[in-house]
Design an enzyme around this catalytic site. Structure first.
Site, PDB file in Angstrom:
ATOM      1  N   PRO A  67      52.256  47.301  60.443  1.00  0.00           N
ATOM      2  CA  PRO A  67      53.697  47.525  60.611  1.00  0.00           C
ATOM      3  C   PRO A  67      54.463  47.264  59.325  1.00  0.00           C
ATOM      4  O   PRO A  67      54.287  46.222  58.674  1.00  0.00           O
ATOM      5  CB  PRO A  67      54.072  46.530  61.712  1.00  0.00           C
ATOM      6  CG  PRO A  67      52.840  46.482  62.563  1.00  0.00           C
ATOM      7  CD  PRO A  67      51.692  46.571  61.584  1.00  0.00           C
ATOM      8  N   CYS A  68      55.334  48.231  58.975  1.00  0.00           N
ATOM      9  CA  CYS A  68      55.961  48.216  57.655  1.00  0.00           C
ATOM     10  C   CYS A  68      57.386  47.697  57.665  1.00  0.00           C
ATOM     11  O   CYS A  68      58.032  47.647  56.618  1.00  0.00           O
ATOM     12  CB  CYS A  68      55.945  49.628  57.068  1.00  0.00           C
ATOM     13  SG  CYS A  68      56.851  50.838  58.074  1.00  0.00           S
ATOM     14  N   GLN A  69      57.932  47.309  58.822  1.00  0.00           N
ATOM     15  CA  GLN A  69      59.337  46.881  58.868  1.00  0.00           C
ATOM     16  C   GLN A  69      59.653  45.746  57.893  1.00  0.00           C
ATOM     17  O   GLN A  69      60.760  45.703  57.347  1.00  0.00           O
ATOM     18  CB  GLN A  69      59.716  46.456  60.289  1.00  0.00           C
ATOM     19  CG  GLN A  69      59.761  47.606  61.279  1.00  0.00           C
ATOM     20  CD  GLN A  69      58.437  47.795  61.991  1.00  0.00           C
ATOM     21  OE1 GLN A  69      57.395  47.360  61.500  1.00  0.00           O
ATOM     22  NE2 GLN A  69      58.455  48.437  63.142  1.00  0.00           N
ATOM     23  N   PHE A  87      58.917  45.460  54.937  1.00  0.00           N
ATOM     24  CA  PHE A  87      59.065  45.964  53.574  1.00  0.00           C
ATOM     25  C   PHE A  87      59.932  47.211  53.502  1.00  0.00           C
ATOM     26  O   PHE A  87      60.213  47.699  52.420  1.00  0.00           O
ATOM     27  CB  PHE A  87      57.682  46.290  52.991  1.00  0.00           C
ATOM     28  CG  PHE A  87      56.715  45.155  53.157  1.00  0.00           C
ATOM     29  CD1 PHE A  87      56.771  44.063  52.319  1.00  0.00           C
ATOM     30  CD2 PHE A  87      55.781  45.167  54.176  1.00  0.00           C
ATOM     31  CE1 PHE A  87      55.896  43.010  52.474  1.00  0.00           C
ATOM     32  CE2 PHE A  87      54.904  44.117  54.333  1.00  0.00           C
ATOM     33  CZ  PHE A  87      54.965  43.027  53.485  1.00  0.00           C
TER      34      PHE A  87
END
Length: 404
Positions: A84-86, A88
């Site tokens: 999950p990239c939230q 960054f």
């Protein structure tokens, strides 16, 4: 390896972009893990329908930290996933290590348990922002030395310092990966969309990979030249009055032209309210409008990056803008094409949820290109090992013959 097939496990599988790309590259998936229910519904729907790139894949709905890996330890060629990239993302709160959604620690833990020959990780370009520089270095060192875990009550910065000392001391743990991170624009690889991403590829130290990131295949300069010469317009039968060269792009004119929205949607009928017979997920969504900063994607350029924002999409990335200025939302099928999903791959959700899954996905074509290069490196390593083994046998036979 399990037999002669190249095997893979997918973490954080989402709607299946990276999974499909790895399948096209020749990897057989033993397992796909995803905690999000609607995304799992999409995966299950296509697996149940026998879609060949996912057929036979076991789908586990749940947290990767709760999975038992006993049946796969030491048997895997590739571990792939997009944590999950939230933490960054520019669209998120950008809290990195302070964000509970940061799944890089879980990724490295699974890596340390499974010990695959290689891994592929995809994430947003925001991961490389200067404000995250130390944490990015920490991630890369964790991936290089996945068994050197943090001690109890050790902060990530203290762990980074210890990892740095271990890494440079010349004394290493029993599991080490050679890691190559690359920032790419998916448009440079034939994806009809500007999508800046970080791709991190690693090979276990004992693998003789001789690998580098695949070279770019497409360029904006070649697209501009194709428009200027008329080749692009003639291919799409666009009359003179509908032609616009757009911006001049730099790059290698010897490459293929960037693929545009028009390229991506070729052969697809206009979406209709209620859907189009014979086409999955191709329903017209009304209400799109243009205003400053929310202008949509030009028909004759690569699309803006498809977004998965839960509070709306501020840049109009999920809209199409015609040459005459009209705008409308992409249908789910159109967005899927821009992300290079096959037309027979169905999303089992409404427009908003389907767009979320598509917006969070890795473009299938980009995933295929990267995974194919990894597959070639692993196959070559197999061939080298087989050759070395046969050479050893020949030398042993010569030795035994001379001894007699």
């Amino acid at each position: 390896m399990m037999g002669n097939a190249l095997t893979s496990i997918e973490l954080f599988a989402g709607g299946g972009g990276l999974l499909l790309g790895c399948s096209l590259a020749g990897f057989t998936h033993e397992l796909a893990v995803e905690w999000d229910g609607p995304s799992c519904a999409t995966l299950r729907r296509n697996e149940a329908c026998g879609y060949p790139l996912i057929a036979g894949t076991k789908i586990h709905e749940g947290d990767v930290r709760d999975v038992s890996w006993n049946n796969y330890v030491g048997q895997l060629d590739l571990l792939a996933g997009g944590p999950p990239c939230q933490p960054f993302s520019l669209g998120g709160l950008a809290r990195a290590a302070l964000d509970p959604r940061d799944m890089f620690p879980a990724m490295t833990h699974v890596l340390s348990v499974l010990r695959p020959r290689a891994f592929v990780i995809e994430n947003v370009k925001g991961l490389t922002r200067s404000s995250f520089a130390d944490y990015y270095s920490y991630i890369l060192l964790r991936l290089q030395h996945p068994t050197l875990t943090a001690r109890e009550d050790e902060s990530w910065r203290d762990h980074l310092a210890r990892l740095s000392r271990e890494h440079t001391s010349g004394v290493h743990d029993d599991l080490r990966y050679e890691v190559v991170p690359t920032v790419v624009d998916a448009a440079d690889y034939g994806v009809p969309q500007h999508r800046m991403r970080v791709i991190i590829v690693g090979f276990r130290e004992d693998v003789n990979a001789d690998w580098s990131f695949p070279a770019k295949t497409h360029s904006g300069a070649a697209l501009f030249e194709a428009k200027q010469s008329g080749d692009y317009w003639e291919r799409h039968a666009v009359p003179m009055r509908g032609r616009s060269l757009g911006s001049r792009h730099s790059g290698d004119t010897g490459l293929l032209p960037w693929r545009t929205v028009r390229d991506a949607l070729a052969g697809l009928p206009e979406p209709q309210i209620g859907g189009v017979p014979g086409w999955f997920n191709h329903e017209l969504r009304t209400g799109a409008r243009s205003y400053p900063g929310h202008t949509g994607s030009l028909l004759d350029e690569p699309s803006k990056a498809i977004k998965a924002g839960v509070h709306g999409v501020p840049g109009g990335e999920n809209m199409l803008r015609y040459p005459d200025g009209r705008v409308r939302y992409y249908s789910v099928r159109e967005a899927a094409r821009i992300q290079c999903f096959p037309d027979r791959y169905e999303f089992d959700a409404n427009w908003s949820e389907s767009m979320r899954q598509i917006g969070n996905a890795v473009p299938v074509r980009l995933a295929q290109i990267v995974a194919s290069s990894v597959a070639v490196a692993l196959r070559l390593d197999d061939a080298k090992r087989a050759y070395d083994a046969s050479l050893v046998r020949e030398l042993e036979e010569v030795h035994y013959a001379s001894a007699r």
